[in-house]
Design a protein around this motif. Structure first.
Motif, PDB file in Angstrom:
ATOM      1  N   ARG A 131      -4.915  -4.362   2.208  1.00 12.83           N
ATOM      2  CA  ARG A 131      -4.731  -4.931   0.874  1.00 12.83           C
ATOM      3  C   ARG A 131      -5.457  -4.116  -0.200  1.00 12.83           C
ATOM      4  N   ASN A 132      -6.441  -3.347   0.216  1.00 12.39           N
ATOM      5  CA  ASN A 132      -7.199  -2.530  -0.736  1.00 12.39           C
ATOM      6  C   ASN A 132      -6.952  -1.037  -0.546  1.00 12.39           C
ATOM      7  N   TRP A 133      -5.877  -0.697   0.146  1.00 15.58           N
ATOM      8  CA  TRP A 133      -5.605   0.678   0.544  1.00 15.58           C
ATOM      9  C   TRP A 133      -5.557   1.645  -0.643  1.00 15.58           C
ATOM     10  N   ASP A 134      -4.998   1.219  -1.749  1.00 17.33           N
ATOM     11  CA  ASP A 134      -4.774   2.135  -2.872  1.00 17.33           C
ATOM     12  C   ASP A 134      -5.970   2.256  -3.828  1.00 17.33           C
ATOM     13  N   PRO A 140       0.845  -1.194   0.000  1.00 16.91           N
ATOM     14  CA  PRO A 140       0.000   0.000   0.000  1.00 16.91           C
ATOM     15  C   PRO A 140       0.881   1.244   0.000  1.00 16.91           C
ATOM     16  N   PHE A 198       1.573   6.564   2.377  1.00 17.53           N
ATOM     17  CA  PHE A 198       1.941   5.477   3.280  1.00 17.53           C
ATOM     18  C   PHE A 198       2.645   5.953   4.541  1.00 17.53           C
TER      19      PHE A 198
END
Length: 511
Positions: A426-429, A164, A168
């Motif tokens: 895992r889906n941060w972006d 991610p 960050f």
């Protein structure tokens, strides 16, 4: 006549075959006739790679690396690994000295904040050819924007970790159990952070409210920007993605710099932070201080909670960690595609072998697990796919600096990380906004002497400016004057010229 027809038929068949192969190579997703790409070249000769990393040698490294080398050999890569560890405060200078002296090292940790400087000083080797021939798994698994973050003058100078990446560094870590103990709201604003620190200060006299952090997370409150020629506030220049003109500006003449300094001074004066927040004299090991319960808030990045949690839980079984990210309702920018990077020294004689090794690491869950976590049921256990150290003696708990090579496809989180939080990371972006600075890495070669002078001045003055006891106005005036004399305006002009050229190129690509 018949012979001529056969010749003609052979020629036509050959031409057709060549056309089909050419088309399939150019359109690999459009034909079921295409086989999977050939594996990376395996003509690697027996080699010992020397790797340089910061911090300390992890426990159980010998037994893990023996297993890694055995797996490499089984997979057709006769590679041995030799590690050297350097204290973090000496590490970056050591990288430069190794390159200057020609010491026989191969792989080293570099970073987005210094890769331009390393390239301008010819510390790092370009990896384009090695990636093409030996790095197919790396190329396939690394987003284009991540490679943009390690590309300078058209050449790739490192292999970025895949993690991610949007904002960050915009985090701070707090004790979630203490927040809940006093019925405090989740921290989403600076006002919330004020209340948390004040409450700890009043009610927990044995705990230092906030330590070993320089306020990076406060940019979410005072101004989200992309920094260049350095990292965070030691970077002399920045670009605000919301600026219609996209001007390169002086960090130390910005409102956000003054606002962050004022807030840090305020917290020092109220007793929340020891004077001089980057001074580690109160706690020689700030990480142990936080994990052992002596500190209530400390530095963090997007994955730090997942890396810190096991050590924290070992000392605080009932404690909770929370990663604070201010103003989640504001835009989340993808400023750059890379942070921590594995690079190869320009003096290395094993560039291909180095890339082939990292390619092996990034080729399967099995390889990643072995190099990152060790031997299953010897160095760690798996519990529902999560890392578990219950029953593993400390001398066998292998915890290397995996933040140098994270691959989010393969990362396993601790059993203490909830599935909800794991999924969020895992889906941060996914909802990130692409900053116009994404992919821009300035070439510092034309301004390397000015950058060197600016770095000396910034290193001298930043600790002073963080200190609330210092006369801000007088110190700041002297600081700005020295920066100007050292060539700050020239640096801004040069980076602006490069950025404008980059933007023009990107617009051309889109058209």
């Amino acid at each position: 006549m018949r012979k001529s027809m056969y010749v003609l038929l052979f020629v036509l068949t050959t031409v057709l075959f060549v056309m089909i192969i050419t088309y399939c190579r150019a359109n690999p997703d459009k034909s079921s006739m295409v086989s999977t790409p050939a594996p990376a070249k395996s003509d690697i000769q027996p080699t010992t790679l020397k790797l340089l990393f910061p911090l300390d040698k992890p426990a159980a490294q010998e037994e893990v690396i023996r297993a890694v080398e055995a797996k490499l050999a089984k997979d057709g890569l006769p590679i041995k690994l030799e590690f050297t560890y350097i204290p973090y405060d000496q590490y970056w200078n050591k990288v430069w000295l190794i390159a200057a002296s020609g010491e026989p090292y191969d792989i080293a940790l570099s970073a987005f904040s210094n890769i331009s400087d390393f390239v301008s000083k010819k510390v790092l080797a370009p990896l384009d050819a090695a990636l093409e021939n030996y790095g197919q798994n790396i190329v396939k698994s690394t987003p284009d924007y991540a490679f943009q973050g390690v590309t300078i003058n058209g050449h790739i100078y490192g292999i970025p970790r895949v993690m991610p990446i949007s904002e960050f560094q915009s985090f701070v870590q707090i004790r979630g159990d203490l927040r809940k103990k006093y019925g405090l709201p989740e921290i989403k604003t600076v006002a919330d952070m004020d209340l948390y620190l004040e409450t700890i200060h009043k009610n927990e006299p044995a705990i230092t409210p906030y330590f070993y952090d320089t306020g990076r997370f406060l940019l979410r409150e005072y101004g989200d920007v992309a920094f260049f020629a350095g990292g965070y506030l030691n970077a002399p220049v920045y670009i605000d993605p919301a600026d219609p003109q996209l001007k390169v500006r002086n960090t130390y003449e910005s409102d956000f710099f003054q606002n962050i300094m004022e807030k840090m001074h305020d917290w020092q004066k109220k007793g929340y932070i020891p004077y001089g927040p980057s001074d580690t004299s109160r706690y020689p090991d700030p990480e142990i201080a936080f994990n052992s319960g002596k500190v209530a808030a400390t530095w963090s990045v997007v994955l730090k909670q997942t890396e810190r949690i096991d050590a924290f839980k070992a000392m605080n079984p009932e404690g909770e960690l929370e990663n604070v990210y201010l103003h989640p309702e504001k835009p989340k920018y993808l400023f750059t595609g890379a942070d921590n990077i594995l690079s190869v020294f320009s003096t290395s004689q094993h560039v291909n072998e180095s890339v082939a090794f990292i390619n092996w690491l990034r080729s399967s869950q099995e390889n990643y697990d072995l190099f990152t976590y060790g031997i299953k049921d010897v160095n760690y256990k798996l519990k529902d796919g999560a890392i578990d150290y219950d029953g593993i003696e400390p001398k066998h708990q292998y915890t290397p600096i995996s933040w140098s090579w994270n691959d989010i496809r393969y990362v396993r989180f601790s059993k203490y990380i909830s599935p909800e939080y794991s999924n969020q990371l895992r889906n941060w972006d996914k909802e990130a906004i692409v900053s116009p600075t994404l992919g821009f890495v300035p070439d510092l070669a034309p301004i390397k002497s000015e950058i060197a002078q600016l770095n000396v001045i910034i290193t001298e003055y930043l600790p002073l400016l963080y200190d609330a006891k210092v006369d801000w106005a007088v110190t700041m005036e002297r600081f700005r004057a020295k920066l100007k004399d050292a060539g700050m305006n020239h640096v801004m002009t040069e980076i602006q010229k490069q950025f404008d050229a980059y933007r023009a190129t990107r617009k051309g690509d889109k058209s």
